[in-house]
Design an enzyme around this catalytic site. Sequence first.
Site, PDB file in Angstrom:
ATOM      1  N   THR A 104       4.901  20.054  42.632  1.00 29.06           N
ATOM      2  CA  THR A 104       5.055  20.963  41.165  1.00 29.06           C
ATOM      3  C   THR A 104       5.878  21.954  41.116  1.00 29.06           C
ATOM      4  O   THR A 104       6.534  22.322  42.104  1.00 29.06           O
ATOM      5  CB  THR A 104       3.404  21.533  41.316  1.00 29.06           C
ATOM      6  OG1 THR A 104       3.417  22.561  40.417  1.00 29.06           O
ATOM      7  CG2 THR A 104       3.417  22.408  42.670  1.00 29.06           C
ATOM      8  N   ASP A 105       6.346  22.444  39.974  1.00 33.63           N
ATOM      9  CA  ASP A 105       7.344  23.411  39.786  1.00 33.63           C
ATOM     10  C   ASP A 105       6.617  24.654  40.285  1.00 33.63           C
ATOM     11  O   ASP A 105       7.447  25.797  40.512  1.00 33.63           O
ATOM     12  CB  ASP A 105       7.443  23.400  38.189  1.00 33.63           C
ATOM     13  CG  ASP A 105       6.495  23.696  37.316  1.00 33.63           C
ATOM     14  OD1 ASP A 105       5.439  23.755  37.758  1.00 33.63           O
ATOM     15  OD2 ASP A 105       6.741  23.747  36.067  1.00 33.63           O
ATOM     16  N   GLU A 106       5.251  24.733  40.409  1.00 32.87           N
ATOM     17  CA  GLU A 106       4.712  26.110  41.035  1.00 32.87           C
ATOM     18  C   GLU A 106       4.986  26.349  42.045  1.00 32.87           C
ATOM     19  O   GLU A 106       4.841  27.502  42.479  1.00 32.87           O
ATOM     20  CB  GLU A 106       3.001  25.748  40.775  1.00 32.87           C
ATOM     21  CG  GLU A 106       2.818  25.397  39.350  1.00 32.87           C
ATOM     22  CD  GLU A 106       1.216  25.570  39.042  1.00 32.87           C
ATOM     23  OE1 GLU A 106       0.434  26.203  39.593  1.00 32.87           O
ATOM     24  OE2 GLU A 106       0.686  24.797  38.092  1.00 32.87           O
ATOM     25  N   LYS A 152       0.865  23.291  48.140  1.00 33.01           N
ATOM     26  CA  LYS A 152       1.554  22.211  47.803  1.00 33.01           C
ATOM     27  C   LYS A 152       3.259  22.536  48.406  1.00 33.01           C
ATOM     28  O   LYS A 152       3.705  21.617  48.917  1.00 33.01           O
ATOM     29  CB  LYS A 152       2.021  22.207  46.223  1.00 33.01           C
ATOM     30  CG  LYS A 152       0.699  21.669  45.590  1.00 33.01           C
ATOM     31  CD  LYS A 152       0.383  20.076  45.825  1.00 33.01           C
ATOM     32  CE  LYS A 152       1.387  18.954  45.305  1.00 33.01           C
ATOM     33  NZ  LYS A 152       0.706  18.004  45.557  1.00 33.01           N
ATOM     34  N   TYR A 169      -3.257  26.963  45.414  1.00 32.94           N
ATOM     35  CA  TYR A 169      -2.868  25.676  45.093  1.00 32.94           C
ATOM     36  C   TYR A 169      -1.280  25.694  45.339  1.00 32.94           C
ATOM     37  O   TYR A 169      -1.011  24.754  46.081  1.00 32.94           O
ATOM     38  CB  TYR A 169      -3.182  25.780  43.608  1.00 32.94           C
ATOM     39  CG  TYR A 169      -2.330  24.365  42.946  1.00 32.94           C
ATOM     40  CD1 TYR A 169      -2.562  22.997  43.602  1.00 32.94           C
ATOM     41  CD2 TYR A 169      -1.288  24.520  42.085  1.00 32.94           C
ATOM     42  CE1 TYR A 169      -1.867  21.919  42.938  1.00 32.94           C
ATOM     43  CE2 TYR A 169      -0.586  23.364  41.549  1.00 32.94           C
ATOM     44  CZ  TYR A 169      -0.841  22.198  42.091  1.00 32.94           C
ATOM     45  OH  TYR A 169      -0.009  21.131  41.489  1.00 32.94           O
TER      46      TYR A 169
END
Length: 334
Positions: free
Chosen positions: A124-126, A152, A148
């Site tokens: 993810t970009d997160e 990741k 979260y």
Amino acid sequence: MKILVTGGAGFMGSTMIHYLLKNYDDVQVISFDALTYAGNLESLSDVQDDSRYTFVKGNIADPQAIEAIVSKGVDLIINYAAETHVDRSILDPRAFIDTNIYGVYTLLEAVKKFNVPRFIHISTDEVYGAVMEGESDEHSAFEPRSPYSASKAAADHLCHAYHVTFGVPVIMTHSVNFFGPFQFPEKLIPLFTCNLMDGKRVPVYGDGMQIREWIYTLDHCRAIDLIAQKGNVGEAYNIGTGHRVPNLEITHKLLELLGCDESHIEYVKDRAGHDRRYALNSQKLRTELGWEPATSFEDGLAKTVEWYKTNQTWLNRCRSGAYQQYYEQQYLLR
Ligand code: TYD
């Protein structure tokens, strides 16, 4: 070609399976899924009798279950299996650590042990954290800020380390927010769509000016397909569209598409540690592999809303949890 899609009964995994079966005749797809709250075999009911498709229930954190499949030989693993909802990770991070970190470790070990030729990891970009200005490219530092995104980021680091240390042929992908049919109605777009269809209000966190970048699911499938065929192992690819909008703008578009007025907006307490903005630089994917998004945000959103309107049975069973009985009825009792 034999492809193992982990998280195959989830939103993105099931969309990828549909994509693969539609676009390739000579493919064997094994869908592997733990069938947690977000895994729904009804999303694949149209392909369950296709001879190219098999379903196996299991958890990626279970080495025996993974090895039972991988030891028979697979050409490609695409790992969609993950706990993905930030709000859930704030309430209870444990499952995020188990699945997103330990699960990926288990997959990497299996890829190493059985010499799987290619492993695509969906991330993810997160992991890059909030980006108040500019964009994150593949070399930007990781600064995850939620349980979260931290889980990741940890998995991404493991993937990189397994490539450097053991030569495991892994490719990492970082994507912006997905949307489209079959998404579990806890995420912004399906949740707001479903609330508005029921005449309910929509909970906008804080001032609603947080910015996310959005990609329609099929465009993401096309990107993964291309990366699987032409991407360089050991590298990361950002997958983004450049379409960055505040949540409130999406909320207004949904109000319009569903014929509702502003009284349906309810401003609620902001999410803890809420990242204000994400923005991905996806030039590498575009210039090196020639990918471009094909669906505009407006078209994708209209298609998505239409899909939820015409799939009320899927939705009602999904919301009531009744879809979890589907596995027993359709698979165990055959
Ligand atoms: P979400 O769909 O949960 O994805 P992510 O947090 O991974 O980006 O949320 C998208 C944005 O919408 C995010 O800024 C949080 C916001 N949001 C709301 O304002 N209300 C909601 O009920 C939800 C689920 C999200």
